[in-house]
Design an enzyme around this catalytic site. Structure first.
Site, short mmCIF file in Angstrom:
data_model
loop_
_atom_site.label_atom_id
_atom_site.label_comp_id
_atom_site.label_asym_id
_atom_site.label_seq_id
_atom_site.Cartn_x
_atom_site.Cartn_y
_atom_site.Cartn_z
N ASN A 87 6.80 14.35 4.96
CA ASN A 87 5.91 13.19 4.98
C ASN A 87 5.98 12.48 6.32
OD1 ASN A 87 5.29 13.73 2.32
ND2 ASN A 87 6.75 12.25 1.50
N HIS A 135 10.61 2.56 -3.58
CA HIS A 135 9.96 3.59 -4.40
C HIS A 135 10.95 4.63 -4.90
CE1 HIS A 135 6.16 2.67 -1.84
NE2 HIS A 135 6.44 1.69 -2.70
N LYS A 157 15.66 12.90 -0.21
CA LYS A 157 14.89 12.66 1.01
C LYS A 157 15.80 12.64 2.22
CE LYS A 157 11.62 9.73 -1.50
NZ LYS A 157 11.30 8.33 -1.82
N TYR A 160 9.84 12.07 6.85
CA TYR A 160 10.90 12.40 5.91
C TYR A 160 10.55 13.61 5.06
CZ TYR A 160 8.04 9.14 3.10
OH TYR A 160 7.00 8.48 2.48
N LYS A 184 0.25 -2.35 -4.25
CA LYS A 184 1.17 -1.72 -5.20
C LYS A 184 2.57 -2.30 -5.07
CE LYS A 184 3.23 2.35 -4.43
NZ LYS A 184 3.44 3.81 -4.23
N ASP A 185 3.05 -2.45 -3.86
CA ASP A 185 4.41 -2.97 -3.67
C ASP A 185 4.50 -4.45 -4.01
OD1 ASP A 185 5.20 -0.83 -0.79
OD2 ASP A 185 5.13 -0.44 -2.95
C1 LIG Z 1 4.03 9.36 -1.21
C2 LIG Z 1 2.73 10.11 -1.11
C3 LIG Z 1 1.52 9.45 -1.06
N1 LIG Z 1 0.36 10.15 -0.97
C4 LIG Z 1 -0.90 9.40 -0.89
C5 LIG Z 1 -1.15 8.48 -2.07
C6 LIG Z 1 -1.87 7.30 -1.47
O1 LIG Z 1 -3.28 7.52 -1.52
C7 LIG Z 1 -1.44 7.28 -0.01
C8 LIG Z 1 -0.45 6.18 0.31
O2 LIG Z 1 0.61 6.27 -0.63
P1 LIG Z 1 1.66 5.11 -0.73
O3 LIG Z 1 0.96 3.78 -0.59
O4 LIG Z 1 2.49 5.35 -1.98
O5 LIG Z 1 2.58 5.34 0.57
P2 LIG Z 1 3.92 4.57 0.91
O6 LIG Z 1 3.83 3.13 0.51
O7 LIG Z 1 4.25 4.92 2.30
O8 LIG Z 1 4.98 5.23 -0.09
C9 LIG Z 1 6.06 6.01 0.38
O9 LIG Z 1 6.97 5.13 0.95
C10 LIG Z 1 8.29 5.10 0.47
C11 LIG Z 1 9.18 4.50 1.53
C12 LIG Z 1 8.80 6.41 -0.01
O10 LIG Z 1 9.97 6.75 0.13
C13 LIG Z 1 7.88 7.29 -0.75
O11 LIG Z 1 7.92 8.60 -0.18
C14 LIG Z 1 6.50 6.84 -0.80
O12 LIG Z 1 6.39 6.10 -2.00
O13 LIG Z 1 -0.83 8.56 0.25
C15 LIG Z 1 0.35 11.53 -0.94
O14 LIG Z 1 -0.73 12.16 -0.85
N2 LIG Z 1 1.54 12.21 -1.01
C16 LIG Z 1 2.73 11.55 -1.09
O15 LIG Z 1 3.79 12.22 -1.13
#
Ligand SMILES: Cc1cn([C@H]2C[C@H](O)[C@@H](COP(=O)(O)OP(=O)(O)O[C@H]3O[C@H](C)C(=O)[C@H](O)[C@H]3O)O2)c(=O)[nH]c1=O
Length: 186
Positions: free
Chosen positions: A48, A62, A72, A132, A166-167
């Site tokens: 990622n 998360h 991770k 990561y 979300k957060d």
């Molecule tokens: C995590 C993930 C997200 N997505 C898509 C889903 C959403 O449309 C978009 C943003 O996702 P999100 O807002 O959950 O991204 P982060 O807030 O950076 O979340 C991550 O940040 C924290 C620090 C973490 O450790 C996790 O890996 C992960 O939860 O990417 C994907 O397509 N694949 C993935 O593996």
């Protein structure tokens, strides 16, 4: 690879060796064979990468629940961040405890975060990039979040953080029913 333990069992800080020369440096940020020889054998299946434009951006806290829990290996590709893991393994002697580490492109440090932990970070510079590796694929139905300000973490913020909706709406750690147990069973 330098491997440092932390006060939380299983949570490690890895620092790859850098081979410097007049051009800059080279390092192996991950080598499965080398690390297996040091007792760390993980099969990463997804890599990622995210960019956070503003300093003071928090992503987290998360987790991905079993049967798609993720180990991770986290590093900072550009800029600097404070990476945090919180132990949520029911029955763990360090349940609810957190550990944080400054990761930066400059220090090259990495956090190895086993399944059973919440993960999050706050950026310390604009345009910070995090990279990561994960040992399981993204499984949205197993994706969960706990409030960033409910675990006693000292984020060392100078202003309100930048958060995703979300957060901002995540549940607090108090009363959270963790899907992880100390023995690693679901
Ligand atoms: C995590 C993930 C997200 N997505 C898509 C889903 C959403 O449309 C978009 C943003 O996702 P999100 O807002 O959950 O991204 P982060 O807030 O950076 O979340 C991550 O940040 C924290 C620090 C973490 O450790 C996790 O890996 C992960 O939860 O990417 C994907 O397509 N694949 C993935 O593996």
């Amino acid at each position: 690879m330098q491997i440092d333990t932390t006060p939380i069992p299983g949570l490690l800080v890895l620092t790859p060796r850098r081979f410097g020369d007049a051009r800059g440096f080279f390092s192996e940020s991950w080598n499965r064979q080398t690390l297996a020889g040091q007792g760390i054998d993980l099969d990463f299946v997804q890599d990622n990468h995210s960019l956070s434009a503003r300093a003071g951006t928090i992503r987290g806290l998360h987790y991905q629940a079993p049967p798609h829990a993720q180990d991770k290996l986290v590093r900072c590709g550009r800029g600097a961040l404070f990476d945090v893991a919180v132990d949520i393994r029911r029955g763990s002697p360090t349940y609810g405890q957190w550990f944080g580490q400054e990761l930066s492109a400059e220090n090259g440090r990495q956090m190895l975060i086993p399944r059973g932990f919440l993960h999050g970070f706050v950026t310390r510079e604009p345009d910070t990039e995090i990279c990561y590796k994960c040992t399981d694929y993204y499984a949205p139905d197993c994706d969960g979040a706990v409030r960033w300000d409910s675990c006693g973490i000292d984020w060392d913020l100078t202003s309100d953080p930048v958060l995703s909706d979300k957060d901002a709406a995540a549940i607090p750690l108090a009363g959270f029913d963790s899907p992880f147990s100390w023995e690693g069973a679901a």
